[in-house]
Design a protein around this motif. Structure first.
Motif, PDB file in Angstrom:
ATOM      1  N   THR A 140      13.786 -18.340   6.881  1.00  0.00           N
ATOM      2  CA  THR A 140      12.543 -17.560   6.955  1.00  0.00           C
ATOM      3  C   THR A 140      12.633 -16.256   6.167  1.00  0.00           C
ATOM      4  OG1 THR A 140      13.168 -16.271   8.932  1.00  0.00           O
ATOM      5  CG2 THR A 140      12.175 -18.446   9.293  1.00  0.00           C
ATOM      6  N   LEU A 141      13.825 -15.904   5.710  1.00  0.00           N
ATOM      7  CA  LEU A 141      14.031 -14.613   5.037  1.00  0.00           C
ATOM      8  C   LEU A 141      13.782 -14.749   3.541  1.00  0.00           C
ATOM      9  CD1 LEU A 141      17.311 -13.607   6.912  1.00  0.00           C
ATOM     10  CD2 LEU A 141      14.962 -12.939   7.472  1.00  0.00           C
ATOM     11  N   ASP A 142      13.034 -13.817   2.990  1.00  0.00           N
ATOM     12  CA  ASP A 142      12.682 -13.851   1.572  1.00  0.00           C
ATOM     13  C   ASP A 142      13.841 -13.281   0.741  1.00  0.00           C
ATOM     14  OD1 ASP A 142      11.621 -13.681  -0.945  1.00  0.00           O
ATOM     15  OD2 ASP A 142       9.751 -12.706  -0.330  1.00  0.00           O
ATOM     16  N   PRO A 143      14.522 -14.118  -0.064  1.00  0.00           N
ATOM     17  CA  PRO A 143      15.668 -13.648  -0.852  1.00  0.00           C
ATOM     18  C   PRO A 143      15.284 -12.725  -1.999  1.00  0.00           C
ATOM     19  CG  PRO A 143      15.142 -15.905  -1.436  1.00  0.00           C
ATOM     20  CD  PRO A 143      14.259 -15.562  -0.278  1.00  0.00           C
ATOM     21  N   ASP A 144      13.970 -12.588  -2.245  1.00  0.00           N
ATOM     22  CA  ASP A 144      13.509 -11.724  -3.342  1.00  0.00           C
ATOM     23  C   ASP A 144      13.144 -10.321  -2.860  1.00  0.00           C
ATOM     24  OD1 ASP A 144      13.794 -13.773  -5.258  1.00  0.00           O
ATOM     25  OD2 ASP A 144      11.820 -14.580  -4.738  1.00  0.00           O
ATOM     26  N   THR A 145      13.374 -10.055  -1.577  1.00  0.00           N
ATOM     27  CA  THR A 145      13.091  -8.719  -1.036  1.00  0.00           C
ATOM     28  C   THR A 145      14.378  -8.086  -0.514  1.00  0.00           C
ATOM     29  OG1 THR A 145      12.656  -9.505   1.224  1.00  0.00           O
ATOM     30  CG2 THR A 145      10.793  -9.484  -0.330  1.00  0.00           C
ATOM     31  N   LEU A 146      14.419  -6.765  -0.521  1.00  0.00           N
ATOM     32  CA  LEU A 146      15.592  -6.062  -0.011  1.00  0.00           C
ATOM     33  C   LEU A 146      15.805  -6.350   1.475  1.00  0.00           C
ATOM     34  CD1 LEU A 146      15.256  -2.560  -1.716  1.00  0.00           C
ATOM     35  CD2 LEU A 146      17.145  -4.178  -2.003  1.00  0.00           C
ATOM     36  N   GLY A 148      14.919  -9.010   3.124  1.00  0.00           N
ATOM     37  CA  GLY A 148      15.404 -10.371   3.285  1.00  0.00           C
ATOM     38  C   GLY A 148      16.889 -10.497   2.973  1.00  0.00           C
ATOM     39  N   VAL A 149      17.319  -9.832   1.914  1.00  0.00           N
ATOM     40  CA  VAL A 149      18.729  -9.875   1.518  1.00  0.00           C
ATOM     41  C   VAL A 149      19.596  -9.187   2.574  1.00  0.00           C
ATOM     42  CG1 VAL A 149      20.414  -9.113  -0.210  1.00  0.00           C
ATOM     43  CG2 VAL A 149      18.199  -9.996  -0.938  1.00  0.00           C
ATOM     44  N   ARG A 150      19.158  -8.035   3.030  1.00  0.00           N
ATOM     45  CA  ARG A 150      19.924  -7.319   4.061  1.00  0.00           C
ATOM     46  C   ARG A 150      20.005  -8.109   5.355  1.00  0.00           C
ATOM     47  NH1 ARG A 150      17.165  -2.562   7.216  1.00  0.00           N
ATOM     48  NH2 ARG A 150      16.131  -4.454   7.993  1.00  0.00           N
ATOM     49  N   ASP A 151      18.863  -8.613   5.811  1.00  0.00           N
ATOM     50  CA  ASP A 151      18.833  -9.304   7.095  1.00  0.00           C
ATOM     51  C   ASP A 151      19.683 -10.571   7.075  1.00  0.00           C
ATOM     52  OD1 ASP A 151      17.152  -7.281   7.760  1.00  0.00           O
ATOM     53  OD2 ASP A 151      15.398  -8.528   8.186  1.00  0.00           O
ATOM     54  N   ARG A 152      19.688 -11.280   5.948  1.00  0.00           N
ATOM     55  CA  ARG A 152      20.540 -12.473   5.857  1.00  0.00           C
ATOM     56  C   ARG A 152      22.007 -12.078   5.978  1.00  0.00           C
ATOM     57  NH1 ARG A 152      22.705 -16.447   1.558  1.00  0.00           N
ATOM     58  NH2 ARG A 152      22.412 -14.803   0.021  1.00  0.00           N
ATOM     59  N   ALA A 153      22.403 -11.003   5.308  1.00  0.00           N
ATOM     60  CA  ALA A 153      23.787 -10.554   5.369  1.00  0.00           C
ATOM     61  C   ALA A 153      24.159 -10.129   6.785  1.00  0.00           C
ATOM     62  CB  ALA A 153      24.017  -9.407   4.385  1.00  0.00           C
ATOM     63  N   VAL A 154      23.256  -9.419   7.462  1.00  0.00           N
ATOM     64  CA  VAL A 154      23.501  -8.993   8.838  1.00  0.00           C
ATOM     65  C   VAL A 154      23.747 -10.201   9.731  1.00  0.00           C
ATOM     66  CG1 VAL A 154      22.388  -8.027  10.905  1.00  0.00           C
ATOM     67  CG2 VAL A 154      22.283  -6.792   8.739  1.00  0.00           C
ATOM     68  N   VAL A 217      26.882 -11.170   1.705  1.00  0.00           N
ATOM     69  CA  VAL A 217      27.295  -9.769   1.665  1.00  0.00           C
ATOM     70  C   VAL A 217      27.394  -9.280   0.224  1.00  0.00           C
ATOM     71  CG1 VAL A 217      29.217  -8.197   2.132  1.00  0.00           C
ATOM     72  CG2 VAL A 217      28.462  -9.800   3.891  1.00  0.00           C
ATOM     73  N   GLU A 218      27.898 -10.121  -0.673  1.00  0.00           N
ATOM     74  CA  GLU A 218      28.020  -9.718  -2.077  1.00  0.00           C
ATOM     75  C   GLU A 218      26.651  -9.464  -2.691  1.00  0.00           C
ATOM     76  OE1 GLU A 218      29.612  -8.286  -5.292  1.00  0.00           O
ATOM     77  OE2 GLU A 218      30.767  -8.864  -3.517  1.00  0.00           O
ATOM     78  N   GLN A 219      25.673 -10.299  -2.359  1.00  0.00           N
ATOM     79  CA  GLN A 219      24.323 -10.089  -2.870  1.00  0.00           C
ATOM     80  C   GLN A 219      23.755  -8.757  -2.355  1.00  0.00           C
ATOM     81  OE1 GLN A 219      21.457 -13.098  -1.741  1.00  0.00           O
ATOM     82  NE2 GLN A 219      19.911 -12.364  -3.191  1.00  0.00           N
ATOM     83  N   TRP A 220      24.023  -8.457  -1.083  1.00  0.00           N
ATOM     84  CA  TRP A 220      23.540  -7.204  -0.509  1.00  0.00           C
ATOM     85  C   TRP A 220      24.250  -6.015  -1.135  1.00  0.00           C
ATOM     86  CZ3 TRP A 220      19.984  -4.403   1.179  1.00  0.00           C
ATOM     87  CH2 TRP A 220      20.208  -3.247   1.918  1.00  0.00           C
ATOM     88  N   ARG A 221      25.537  -6.110  -1.367  1.00  0.00           N
ATOM     89  CA  ARG A 221      26.281  -5.014  -1.988  1.00  0.00           C
ATOM     90  C   ARG A 221      25.780  -4.747  -3.407  1.00  0.00           C
ATOM     91  NH1 ARG A 221      32.693  -5.505  -1.018  1.00  0.00           N
ATOM     92  NH2 ARG A 221      32.563  -3.421  -1.964  1.00  0.00           N
TER      93      ARG A 221
END
Length: 339
Positions: A140-146, A148-154, A217-221
């Motif tokens: 459900t998380l949008d990988p094209d938004t900040l 979405g990227v953060r929440d997936r990593a969390v 995590v790498e994508q978020w970093r």
């Protein structure tokens, strides 16, 4: 110094003095979320004492027992009453008021637990997050938004670590060390690590790209670096304007770090978006329960390694409670007796 003869001398006034620095260290010994909850519990107790014309400090055993009964009549959960008593005890400890007489409280709680159970009350537990539910939430998380990227990593990192929500929120970028097989994450402080010795958690690459904690995590970093953040908190706030780590005046940590409550909200929001049953009940603890049950259900499960990975104490009743959810059916004693 060899003469240990006691000195017959009255204590000096400074013998009972603590500097502001000492008090600050004592304050930091208790997690912020616990301090906040204790402060609220203490205020409710002192307000009640004022109404009842009782003395809150030092409180008598009868006052404590009566307050516990007051909370029970207000249909508070037994755990809530227990926390209130812990807050009162902490206030007495810091004030040097001596130990509390809890004998009456114990009897009140024992009777209330029986009544609570008879009336259908149950201990509320955050549902364990299964791998199926985890994948549905991440989808459900949008990988094209900040966000979405953060929440997936969390979510996926917290699950892979079996971490508490406070541990996730407390991570810094410097706590992550790349490894050929994944990441080494240093957990500097945790609920069961009162002395701050820390532990290192090995997080391997996942077999599913969508839920791989290392890649998430790498994508978020990478996103953080793009916004000029090379150090400081790993997980930070993102406001509705897309600003990373922005903190409104007078609110939150100045470094923009998220809180444990934010971690719980991220999980609950994703669970609701995925349409999971009892989605509103999901919380930060769902990651921890989910990791424990998933790891134990694996063919080569090792209880000692599971406990060390998640930072559970040896013989933890909480951990064994999670594992019972797996064994309840996998090792059911009634399953093979020919019924």
């Amino acid at each position: 110094m060899t003469d240990l003869t006691p000195l017959n001398r009255a204590p000096a006034p400074r013998d009972y003095h603590l500097s502001d620095d000492a008090w600050e260290l004592i304050r930091e010994a208790t997690p912020e979320s616990t301090r906040r909850a204790y402060q609220e519990d203490w205020k409710r107790f002192t307000d009640w004492c004022a109404e009842q014309e009782r003395t809150p400090l030092p409180a008598t055993g009868e006052t404590l027992a009566q307050y516990a009964a007051h909370l029970a009549l207000g249909e508070k959960a037994p755990a809530t009453i227990g926390r209130a008593m812990a807050a009162i005890a902490k206030a007495h400890e810091l004030a040097g008021a001596g130990p509390l007489d809890r004998r009456g409280v114990k009897d009140v709680l024992r009777g209330y637990r029986k009544r609570y159970a008879k009336q259908g009350g149950t201990v509320k537990r955050a549902p364990a997050l299964t791998l199926t539910a985890l994948r549905a939430m991440v989808a459900t998380l949008d990988p094209d938004t900040l966000v979405g990227v953060r929440d997936r990593a969390v979510i996926v990192l917290g699950f892979a670590m079996g971490a508490r929500r406070s541990e996730i929120a407390a991570l810094n970028l410097a706590d992550l060390e790349p490894h050929p097989e994944g990441l080494q994450v240093t957990v500097r402080l945790s609920k069961t690590d009162k002395d701050g010795r820390g532990r290192i958690v090995a997080v391997p690459y996942g077999s599913n790209l969508a839920t791989c904690p290392v890649r998430a995590v790498e994508q978020w970093r990478t996103a953080l670096a793009h916004h000029g953040r090379q150090d400081g908190p790993l997980f930070v706030r993102i406001d509705r304007h897309g600003r990373v780590g922005h903190v409104a005046t007078g609110r939150g940590d100045t470094d923009g770090r998220i809180t444990g409550e934010t971690v719980a909200n991220i999980i609950r929001r994703a669970a609701v978006a995925a349409g999971l049953d009892a989605a509103d009940a999901f919380s930060g603890h769902s990651l921890r329960r989910g990791f424990a049950t998933a790891a134990y259900a694996a063919p080569d499960a090792d209880l000692v390694r599971i406990a060390r990975h998640g930072g559970w104490k040896e013989g933890s009743a909480a951990l064994f409670g999670y594992l019972e959810e797996v064994d309840r059916w996998r090792k059911n004693p009634a399953a093979g007796i020919g019924l």
